[in-house]
Design an enzyme around this catalytic site. Sequence first.
Site, PDB file in Angstrom:
ATOM      1  N   CYS A   1      35.105  37.060  33.515  1.00 18.18           N
ATOM      2  CA  CYS A   1      36.059  36.073  32.455  1.00 18.18           C
ATOM      3  C   CYS A   1      35.430  34.578  32.895  1.00 18.18           C
ATOM      4  O   CYS A   1      35.687  33.880  31.736  1.00 18.18           O
ATOM      5  CB  CYS A   1      37.345  36.143  33.018  1.00 18.18           C
ATOM      6  SG  CYS A   1      37.492  36.501  34.783  1.00 18.18           S
TER       7      CYS A   1
ATOM      8  N   HIS B   1      41.928  30.445  33.259  1.00 20.93           N
ATOM      9  CA  HIS B   1      41.041  29.931  34.241  1.00 20.93           C
ATOM     10  C   HIS B   1      40.611  28.542  33.692  1.00 20.93           C
ATOM     11  O   HIS B   1      40.410  28.452  32.417  1.00 20.93           O
ATOM     12  CB  HIS B   1      39.862  30.682  34.232  1.00 20.93           C
ATOM     13  CG  HIS B   1      40.023  32.175  34.924  1.00 20.93           C
ATOM     14  ND1 HIS B   1      41.069  32.313  35.667  1.00 20.93           N
ATOM     15  CD2 HIS B   1      39.176  33.006  35.066  1.00 20.93           C
ATOM     16  CE1 HIS B   1      40.850  33.635  36.157  1.00 20.93           C
ATOM     17  NE2 HIS B   1      39.913  34.252  35.744  1.00 20.93           N
TER      18      HIS B   1
ATOM     19  N   ASN C   1      41.891  33.898  30.514  1.00 19.18           N
ATOM     20  CA  ASN C   1      41.361  34.886  31.517  1.00 19.18           C
ATOM     21  C   ASN C   1      41.523  36.509  30.886  1.00 19.18           C
ATOM     22  O   ASN C   1      40.471  37.128  31.012  1.00 19.18           O
ATOM     23  CB  ASN C   1      41.260  34.770  33.043  1.00 19.18           C
ATOM     24  CG  ASN C   1      42.607  34.855  33.345  1.00 19.18           C
ATOM     25  OD1 ASN C   1      43.519  34.416  32.931  1.00 19.18           O
ATOM     26  ND2 ASN C   1      43.135  35.850  34.275  1.00 19.18           N
TER      27      ASN C   1
HETATM   28  P1  NAP Z   1      45.072  45.901  37.735  1.00 22.42           P
HETATM   29  O1  NAP Z   1      45.905  45.096  37.018  1.00 22.42           O
HETATM   30  O2  NAP Z   1      44.961  46.177  38.977  1.00 22.42           O
HETATM   31  O3  NAP Z   1      44.755  47.248  36.864  1.00 22.42           O
HETATM   32  C1  NAP Z   1      43.828  48.235  37.288  1.00 22.42           C
HETATM   33  C2  NAP Z   1      43.932  49.263  36.506  1.00 22.42           C
HETATM   34  O4  NAP Z   1      43.024  50.371  36.594  1.00 22.42           O
HETATM   35  C3  NAP Z   1      45.359  50.224  36.139  1.00 22.42           C
HETATM   36  O5  NAP Z   1      45.493  50.594  34.925  1.00 22.42           O
HETATM   37  C4  NAP Z   1      45.014  51.308  37.027  1.00 22.42           C
HETATM   38  O6  NAP Z   1      45.713  52.268  36.804  1.00 22.42           O
HETATM   39  C5  NAP Z   1      43.501  51.525  36.741  1.00 22.42           C
HETATM   40  N1  NAP Z   1      43.049  52.388  37.843  1.00 22.42           N
HETATM   41  C6  NAP Z   1      42.809  52.089  39.033  1.00 22.42           C
HETATM   42  N2  NAP Z   1      42.352  53.248  39.830  1.00 22.42           N
HETATM   43  C7  NAP Z   1      41.906  54.094  38.973  1.00 22.42           C
HETATM   44  C8  NAP Z   1      41.479  55.481  39.144  1.00 22.42           C
HETATM   45  N3  NAP Z   1      41.061  56.224  40.162  1.00 22.42           N
HETATM   46  N4  NAP Z   1      41.628  56.165  37.961  1.00 22.42           N
HETATM   47  C9  NAP Z   1      41.798  55.631  36.620  1.00 22.42           C
HETATM   48  N5  NAP Z   1      42.303  54.335  36.447  1.00 22.42           N
HETATM   49  C10 NAP Z   1      42.472  53.816  37.554  1.00 22.42           C
HETATM   50  O7  NAP Z   1      43.631  45.242  37.258  1.00 22.42           O
HETATM   51  P2  NAP Z   1      43.254  44.660  36.011  1.00 22.42           P
HETATM   52  O8  NAP Z   1      43.036  43.055  36.217  1.00 22.42           O
HETATM   53  O9  NAP Z   1      43.404  45.155  34.758  1.00 22.42           O
HETATM   54  O10 NAP Z   1      41.542  44.605  36.206  1.00 22.42           O
HETATM   55  C11 NAP Z   1      40.978  45.992  36.077  1.00 22.42           C
HETATM   56  C12 NAP Z   1      39.327  45.867  35.959  1.00 22.42           C
HETATM   57  O11 NAP Z   1      39.088  45.162  34.919  1.00 22.42           O
HETATM   58  C13 NAP Z   1      38.943  45.137  37.104  1.00 22.42           C
HETATM   59  O12 NAP Z   1      38.482  45.912  38.479  1.00 22.42           O
HETATM   60  C14 NAP Z   1      37.495  44.616  36.810  1.00 22.42           C
HETATM   61  O13 NAP Z   1      36.542  45.389  36.910  1.00 22.42           O
HETATM   62  C15 NAP Z   1      37.863  44.374  35.256  1.00 22.42           C
HETATM   63  N6  NAP Z   1      38.145  42.921  34.944  1.00 22.42           N
HETATM   64  C16 NAP Z   1      37.366  42.138  34.296  1.00 22.42           C
HETATM   65  C17 NAP Z   1      37.446  40.876  34.126  1.00 22.42           C
HETATM   66  C18 NAP Z   1      36.596  40.087  33.317  1.00 22.42           C
HETATM   67  O14 NAP Z   1      36.022  39.207  33.931  1.00 22.42           O
HETATM   68  N7  NAP Z   1      35.835  40.452  32.393  1.00 22.42           N
HETATM   69  C19 NAP Z   1      38.695  40.291  34.463  1.00 22.42           C
HETATM   70  C20 NAP Z   1      39.558  40.918  35.111  1.00 22.42           C
HETATM   71  C21 NAP Z   1      39.192  42.394  35.337  1.00 22.42           C
HETATM   72  P3  NAP Z   1      47.367  52.756  37.851  1.00 22.42           P
HETATM   73  O15 NAP Z   1      48.171  52.057  37.018  1.00 22.42           O
HETATM   74  O16 NAP Z   1      47.352  54.286  37.518  1.00 22.42           O
HETATM   75  O17 NAP Z   1      47.124  52.312  39.045  1.00 22.42           O
HETATM   76  O1  3JN Z   2      39.063  37.047  39.960  1.00 21.88           O
HETATM   77  C1  3JN Z   2      38.939  36.938  38.756  1.00 21.88           C
HETATM   78  O2  3JN Z   2      39.588  35.879  38.384  1.00 21.88           O
HETATM   79  C2  3JN Z   2      38.072  37.829  37.942  1.00 21.88           C
HETATM   80  C3  3JN Z   2      37.999  39.256  38.427  1.00 21.88           C
HETATM   81  C4  3JN Z   2      37.208  39.898  37.994  1.00 21.88           C
HETATM   82  C5  3JN Z   2      36.695  41.138  38.520  1.00 21.88           C
HETATM   83  C6  3JN Z   2      37.725  41.711  39.366  1.00 21.88           C
HETATM   84  C7  3JN Z   2      37.573  42.666  40.143  1.00 21.88           C
HETATM   85  C8  3JN Z   2      36.303  43.657  39.984  1.00 21.88           C
HETATM   86  C9  3JN Z   2      35.555  41.827  38.484  1.00 21.88           C
HETATM   87  C10 3JN Z   2      34.572  41.532  37.274  1.00 21.88           C
HETATM   88  O3  3JN Z   2      35.002  41.536  36.198  1.00 21.88           O
HETATM   89  O4  3JN Z   2      33.656  40.874  37.792  1.00 21.88           O
HETATM   90  C11 3JN Z   2      35.499  43.143  38.953  1.00 21.88           C
HETATM   91  C12 3JN Z   2      34.083  43.827  38.882  1.00 21.88           C
HETATM   92  O5  3JN Z   2      34.127  44.648  37.941  1.00 21.88           O
HETATM   93  O6  3JN Z   2      33.332  43.779  39.755  1.00 21.88           O
END
Ligand code: NAP
Ligand code: 3JN
Length: 335
Positions: A128, A245, A318
Site C-alpha cells: 500500500c 496512509h 490504504n
Molecule cells: P485481516 O483483517 O487480519 O484479515 C485476514 C484475512 O485472511 C481474513 O479474512 C482471514 O480469515 C484470512 N485468513 C487468515 N488465515 C487464513 C487461512 N488459514 N485460510 C484462509 N483464510 C485465512 O488482514 P488484512 O488487513 O485484510 O490483510 C490480509 C493480507 O492482505 C495481508 O496479510 C497482506 O498480505 C495483504 N495486505 C496487503 C496490503 C497491501 O499493501 N497491498 C495491505 C494490507 C494487507 P478469518 O476471518 O477466517 O480469520
Molecule cells: O502495515 C501496513 O500498513 C501494510 C501491511 C501490509 C502487509 C501486512 C501483512 C503482510 C503485507 C504486505 O502487503 O506487504 C503483508 C505481506 O503480504 O507480506
Amino acid sequence: MAVNVAVVGATGAVGEEFIRILESRNFPVQELRLLASKRSAGKKMRFRGAEHTVQELTKHSFQGIKIALFSAGASISREYVPYAIESGAVCVDNSSAFRMDDDVPLVVPEVNPQEIAKHHGVIANPNCSTIQMVVALKPIHDAARIKRVVVSTYQAVSGAGLKAVDELQKETASILSGKEGFKRNLFPHQIAFNVLPQIPQSNAFLSNGYTSEEMKMVDETKKIMGDASIRVTATTVRVPVIRCHSESVNVETEKKITAAEVKKLLSKAPGVTVLDDAANQLYPLATHATGKDDVFVGRIREDESIANGINLWIVSDNLRKGAALNAIQIAEMLL
Ligand code: NAP
Ligand code: 3JN
C-alpha cells in the site's frame, strides 16, 4: 460478460473492501465465492443485497473461478495461488508472496498497465505505501527523471488488519477511561497516543537495520517504475490513525523541475488529486481521503537544500487504492 470471482480473505480488512468495491464499481460478477479460514466458515456477508456464506478455503475452492482476488497473507497465497491457477483462474495477489518474482508483473494501473499482459496466472498488487507513492512519482519521473527518493510514512493501523484497528480503539478507550492493565496482543508498544517506527509489528527488522516494510518500498518502487537506478530510502512509521496512509516524500531529479510545474503535472495525472492551497490551509488529510479512490498530493514545494529537489505530502486510503481498489482495477483490465 460476467465471470465467477473468488475473494480469499473475504472477512478481513482488505476482503471487506473488495466486496464493497466489486459492488460499487459494478464489476461483472456472475458468482461471488467468499473464502476464509475454518474460523469464519458459515459467516454471512452481503453483496448486491443478498447474503453470501463464507466458505473454508481449500485446494478445491477454485473450480469454475475466472478471477481470484487473494488477501489472506503471503503464506496462504504461496500455498493456494497454484491451485487457483491450475483450476483456470487468474489471480490478483495482494500479498508480498510473488511481488519480486521476475516472471510476475507487479502492477499499478496508472504507472505500468502494460505489464498486465505478461502474466502467467498471477499478477501481484504492490504494498500500500508503495502504490500511493508511485502514482504521484511517475509523472515527475517521466518529466525530470527521479534520481533519489527519501520517504517517511505515517501508516494507519488498518494496514495491519482488523485486529489492529480493534487494539487501537480498545487501548484508546482504556486510557481515556483511566483503567489500568490493558493487555496488548499485536503492537509491541502502546499505539494509542503514540508513534511507532516499526512496521510490521512482528519480525520487522532485517540485518541492515531496516524493516521489511521499508525494503518493500525500496524494491517495489524500482520494479514498478521500471528503473533500477532510482535510489530509494524509507522509514515506515505506525500512527494512531484508523485509515489512510500519509507520506512525506523528498525527490531529487536529474532535470530541474519547479514546484509550479509539478503541481501542473500532477493536476493532470490519472488517479491523482492535488490539494494544495497554503493560503487556505488546504492539504491532504487522512480524514478527507478515507473512502476515496484517489491519491491526494499537497505541500508541493522545492527542496531549497539541493539544486533539483521537490517535497510532497501524499495521502491515500490504504484499504482502497493501497489494496482492494488497485487489485480490482487490475482485474478490470484483465477482463
Ligand atoms: P485481516 O483483517 O487480519 O484479515 C485476514 C484475512 O485472511 C481474513 O479474512 C482471514 O480469515 C484470512 N485468513 C487468515 N488465515 C487464513 C487461512 N488459514 N485460510 C484462509 N483464510 C485465512 O488482514 P488484512 O488487513 O485484510 O490483510 C490480509 C493480507 O492482505 C495481508 O496479510 C497482506 O498480505 C495483504 N495486505 C496487503 C496490503 C497491501 O499493501 N497491498 C495491505 C494490507 C494487507 P478469518 O476471518 O477466517 O480469520
Ligand atoms: O502495515 C501496513 O500498513 C501494510 C501491511 C501490509 C502487509 C501486512 C501483512 C503482510 C503485507 C504486505 O502487503 O506487504 C503483508 C505481506 O503480504 O507480506
